[in-house]
Design a protein around this motif. Structure first.
Motif, PDB file in Angstrom:
ATOM      1  N   LYS A  26      38.116  48.366  23.399  1.00 47.40           N
ATOM      2  CA  LYS A  26      37.648  48.579  24.769  1.00 47.40           C
ATOM      3  C   LYS A  26      37.369  50.047  25.077  1.00 47.40           C
ATOM      4  CE  LYS A  26      41.147  46.493  26.584  1.00 47.40           C
ATOM      5  NZ  LYS A  26      42.104  45.958  27.549  1.00 47.40           N
ATOM      6  N   ALA A  27      37.847  50.967  24.253  1.00 52.22           N
ATOM      7  CA  ALA A  27      37.659  52.411  24.403  1.00 52.22           C
ATOM      8  C   ALA A  27      38.517  53.022  25.512  1.00 52.22           C
ATOM      9  CB  ALA A  27      36.197  52.771  24.628  1.00 52.22           C
ATOM     10  N   PHE A  28      39.366  52.243  26.126  1.00 56.17           N
ATOM     11  CA  PHE A  28      40.293  52.792  27.118  1.00 56.17           C
ATOM     12  C   PHE A  28      41.581  51.993  27.091  1.00 56.17           C
ATOM     13  CE2 PHE A  28      37.844  49.557  29.315  1.00 56.17           C
ATOM     14  CZ  PHE A  28      38.826  48.820  29.952  1.00 56.17           C
ATOM     15  N   VAL A  29      42.626  52.619  27.573  1.00 57.48           N
ATOM     16  CA  VAL A  29      43.904  51.942  27.742  1.00 57.48           C
ATOM     17  C   VAL A  29      44.222  51.956  29.231  1.00 57.48           C
ATOM     18  CG1 VAL A  29      44.822  52.385  25.454  1.00 57.48           C
ATOM     19  CG2 VAL A  29      45.150  54.080  27.221  1.00 57.48           C
ATOM     20  N   SER A  30      44.939  50.964  29.680  1.00 54.60           N
ATOM     21  CA  SER A  30      45.244  50.863  31.106  1.00 54.60           C
ATOM     22  C   SER A  30      46.480  51.684  31.427  1.00 54.60           C
ATOM     23  CB  SER A  30      45.478  49.407  31.498  1.00 54.60           C
ATOM     24  OG  SER A  30      44.313  48.669  31.308  1.00 54.60           O
ATOM     25  N   GLY A  31      46.314  52.616  32.367  1.00 63.05           N
ATOM     26  CA  GLY A  31      47.447  53.374  32.876  1.00 63.05           C
ATOM     27  C   GLY A  31      48.069  52.617  34.032  1.00 63.05           C
ATOM     28  N   VAL A  32      48.891  53.284  34.780  1.00 66.87           N
ATOM     29  CA  VAL A  32      49.540  52.635  35.916  1.00 66.87           C
ATOM     30  C   VAL A  32      48.523  52.343  37.016  1.00 66.87           C
ATOM     31  CG1 VAL A  32      51.298  52.895  37.697  1.00 66.87           C
ATOM     32  CG2 VAL A  32      51.727  53.748  35.393  1.00 66.87           C
ATOM     33  N   PHE A  33      47.672  53.323  37.328  1.00 67.62           N
ATOM     34  CA  PHE A  33      46.720  53.148  38.412  1.00 67.62           C
ATOM     35  C   PHE A  33      45.264  53.208  37.973  1.00 67.62           C
ATOM     36  CE2 PHE A  33      50.504  55.002  40.463  1.00 67.62           C
ATOM     37  CZ  PHE A  33      50.800  53.954  41.313  1.00 67.62           C
ATOM     38  N   HIS A  34      44.996  53.686  36.768  1.00 69.56           N
ATOM     39  CA  HIS A  34      43.610  53.850  36.339  1.00 69.56           C
ATOM     40  C   HIS A  34      43.499  53.677  34.823  1.00 69.56           C
ATOM     41  CE1 HIS A  34      45.577  57.769  36.109  1.00 69.56           C
ATOM     42  NE2 HIS A  34      44.752  58.063  35.141  1.00 69.56           N
ATOM     43  N   GLN A  35      42.290  53.673  34.338  1.00 72.60           N
ATOM     44  CA  GLN A  35      42.041  53.533  32.912  1.00 72.60           C
ATOM     45  C   GLN A  35      41.946  54.913  32.266  1.00 72.60           C
ATOM     46  OE1 GLN A  35      38.450  51.296  33.113  1.00 72.60           O
ATOM     47  NE2 GLN A  35      39.510  49.342  33.261  1.00 72.60           N
ATOM     48  N   ILE A  36      42.584  55.065  31.110  1.00 71.51           N
ATOM     49  CA  ILE A  36      42.631  56.333  30.396  1.00 71.51           C
ATOM     50  C   ILE A  36      41.869  56.178  29.086  1.00 71.51           C
ATOM     51  CG2 ILE A  36      44.165  58.055  29.368  1.00 71.51           C
ATOM     52  CD1 ILE A  36      46.385  56.870  31.191  1.00 71.51           C
ATOM     53  N   ASP A  37      41.069  57.184  28.720  1.00 71.75           N
ATOM     54  CA  ASP A  37      40.359  57.152  27.446  1.00 71.75           C
ATOM     55  C   ASP A  37      41.346  57.047  26.303  1.00 71.75           C
ATOM     56  OD1 ASP A  37      37.972  57.421  28.779  1.00 71.75           O
ATOM     57  OD2 ASP A  37      37.769  59.566  28.386  1.00 71.75           O
ATOM     58  N   CYS A  38      41.018  56.225  25.318  1.00 68.08           N
ATOM     59  CA  CYS A  38      41.889  56.031  24.160  1.00 68.08           C
ATOM     60  C   CYS A  38      41.819  57.270  23.262  1.00 68.08           C
ATOM     61  CB  CYS A  38      41.463  54.784  23.390  1.00 68.08           C
ATOM     62  SG  CYS A  38      42.481  54.448  21.953  1.00 68.08           S
ATOM     63  N   ASP A  39      42.972  57.859  22.981  1.00 65.92           N
ATOM     64  CA  ASP A  39      43.014  59.060  22.140  1.00 65.92           C
ATOM     65  C   ASP A  39      42.893  58.733  20.657  1.00 65.92           C
ATOM     66  OD1 ASP A  39      43.275  60.780  24.275  1.00 65.92           O
ATOM     67  OD2 ASP A  39      45.473  60.703  24.248  1.00 65.92           O
ATOM     68  N   ARG A  40      43.311  57.552  20.273  1.00 69.02           N
ATOM     69  CA  ARG A  40      43.314  57.203  18.847  1.00 69.02           C
ATOM     70  C   ARG A  40      41.903  57.068  18.285  1.00 69.02           C
ATOM     71  NH1 ARG A  40      47.036  52.739  15.924  1.00 69.02           N
ATOM     72  NH2 ARG A  40      46.442  53.279  13.811  1.00 69.02           N
ATOM     73  N   CYS A  41      40.965  56.552  19.077  1.00 69.50           N
ATOM     74  CA  CYS A  41      39.605  56.323  18.577  1.00 69.50           C
ATOM     75  C   CYS A  41      38.563  57.222  19.241  1.00 69.50           C
ATOM     76  CB  CYS A  41      39.226  54.861  18.775  1.00 69.50           C
ATOM     77  SG  CYS A  41      39.187  54.338  20.498  1.00 69.50           S
ATOM     78  N   ASN A  42      38.984  58.252  19.954  1.00 64.63           N
ATOM     79  CA  ASN A  42      38.078  59.152  20.685  1.00 64.63           C
ATOM     80  C   ASN A  42      37.228  58.387  21.705  1.00 64.63           C
ATOM     81  OD1 ASN A  42      38.949  61.454  19.344  1.00 64.63           O
ATOM     82  ND2 ASN A  42      37.460  61.183  17.702  1.00 64.63           N
ATOM     83  N   ALA A  43      37.813  57.394  22.325  1.00 59.69           N
ATOM     84  CA  ALA A  43      37.179  56.589  23.376  1.00 59.69           C
ATOM     85  C   ALA A  43      35.902  55.920  22.890  1.00 59.69           C
ATOM     86  CB  ALA A  43      36.905  57.433  24.618  1.00 59.69           C
ATOM     87  N   SER A  44      35.909  55.448  21.638  1.00 63.10           N
ATOM     88  CA  SER A  44      34.750  54.725  21.113  1.00 63.10           C
ATOM     89  C   SER A  44      35.062  53.261  20.857  1.00 63.10           C
ATOM     90  CB  SER A  44      34.273  55.362  19.812  1.00 63.10           C
ATOM     91  OG  SER A  44      35.233  55.169  18.796  1.00 63.10           O
ATOM     92  N   GLY A  45      36.314  52.934  20.625  1.00 61.18           N
ATOM     93  CA  GLY A  45      36.686  51.566  20.304  1.00 61.18           C
ATOM     94  C   GLY A  45      36.625  51.263  18.826  1.00 61.18           C
ATOM     95  N   TRP A  46      36.237  52.242  17.986  1.00 57.83           N
ATOM     96  CA  TRP A  46      36.078  52.044  16.550  1.00 57.83           C
ATOM     97  C   TRP A  46      36.889  53.056  15.761  1.00 57.83           C
ATOM     98  CZ3 TRP A  46      33.720  47.706  15.261  1.00 57.83           C
ATOM     99  CH2 TRP A  46      32.845  47.129  16.169  1.00 57.83           C
ATOM    100  N   VAL A  47      37.484  52.618  14.673  1.00 56.57           N
ATOM    101  CA  VAL A  47      38.216  53.484  13.737  1.00 56.57           C
ATOM    102  C   VAL A  47      37.794  53.113  12.318  1.00 56.57           C
ATOM    103  CG1 VAL A  47      40.233  53.850  15.221  1.00 56.57           C
ATOM    104  CG2 VAL A  47      40.174  51.885  13.698  1.00 56.57           C
ATOM    105  N   ARG A  48      38.196  53.924  11.347  1.00 56.11           N
ATOM    106  CA  ARG A  48      37.908  53.612   9.945  1.00 56.11           C
ATOM    107  C   ARG A  48      38.661  52.357   9.542  1.00 56.11           C
ATOM    108  NH1 ARG A  48      36.083  58.030   6.456  1.00 56.11           N
ATOM    109  NH2 ARG A  48      36.847  56.688   4.797  1.00 56.11           N
ATOM    110  N   PHE A  49      38.039  51.518   8.733  1.00 55.98           N
ATOM    111  CA  PHE A  49      38.656  50.272   8.310  1.00 55.98           C
ATOM    112  C   PHE A  49      39.800  50.523   7.333  1.00 55.98           C
ATOM    113  CE2 PHE A  49      38.884  46.602   5.444  1.00 55.98           C
ATOM    114  CZ  PHE A  49      39.136  45.609   6.361  1.00 55.98           C
ATOM    115  N   ASP A  50      39.656  51.508   6.467  1.00 54.68           N
ATOM    116  CA  ASP A  50      40.634  51.702   5.398  1.00 54.68           C
ATOM    117  C   ASP A  50      41.934  52.351   5.854  1.00 54.68           C
ATOM    118  OD1 ASP A  50      39.338  54.046   5.920  1.00 54.68           O
ATOM    119  OD2 ASP A  50      38.878  54.535   3.834  1.00 54.68           O
ATOM    120  N   ASN A  51      41.886  53.291   6.803  1.00 60.01           N
ATOM    121  CA  ASN A  51      43.126  53.974   7.189  1.00 60.01           C
ATOM    122  C   ASN A  51      43.365  54.019   8.703  1.00 60.01           C
ATOM    123  OD1 ASN A  51      41.219  55.834   7.959  1.00 60.01           O
ATOM    124  ND2 ASN A  51      41.851  57.416   6.519  1.00 60.01           N
ATOM    125  N   ASN A  52      42.558  53.351   9.496  1.00 57.12           N
ATOM    126  CA  ASN A  52      42.713  53.298  10.963  1.00 57.12           C
ATOM    127  C   ASN A  52      42.742  54.668  11.617  1.00 57.12           C
ATOM    128  OD1 ASN A  52      42.643  50.541  11.206  1.00 57.12           O
ATOM    129  ND2 ASN A  52      44.860  50.298  11.160  1.00 57.12           N
TER     130      ASN A  52
END
Length: 110
Positions: A26-52
């Motif tokens: 989804k490229a974001f994670v839900s905070g308490v009051f708002h949506q926060i950009d996902c830090d793990r995937c740089n807010a893209s929703g995609w990571v490398r298949f081999d090492n995440n």
């Protein structure tokens, strides 16, 4: 034996991508009051298949563009070529199942 190589590769390799396990693509994670950009995937929703791990933004743009191009080529190849249109008379339409009745049975309107 590995051959020595200097400088960048002549061709960029296509890296297999997977959806981010943190944000589930989804490229974001839900905070308490708002949506926060996902830090793990740089807010893209995609990571490398081999090492995440997240790709650098420059590499991510190339990978997503290549994946979109491949998907467009595949969709264009699956497109049905226009051909002769089958004409169906009224009785043929009346006999076929249109699944508009109760329980997806035939409904003729009579």
């Amino acid at each position: 034996m590995i051959k020595k190589q200097h400088g960048p590769a002549f061709k960029k390799e296509i890296v297999p991508l997977a959806t981010c396990p943190t944000c589930k693509g989804k490229a974001f994670v839900s905070g308490v009051f708002h949506q926060i950009d996902c830090d793990r995937c740089n807010a893209s929703g995609w990571v490398r298949f081999d090492n995440n791990q997240a790709l650098e933004l420059r590499d991510l743009v190339f990978q997503l563009g290549a994946a979109l191009s491949a998907a467009c080529h595949q969709a264009n190849g699956m497109r049905v070529q226009p051909g002769p249109v089958r004409s169906m008379d009224v009785s043929g339409y009346y006999e076929q199942n249109n699944r508009r009745g109760p329980g997806a049975t035939n409904f003729t309107g009579d």
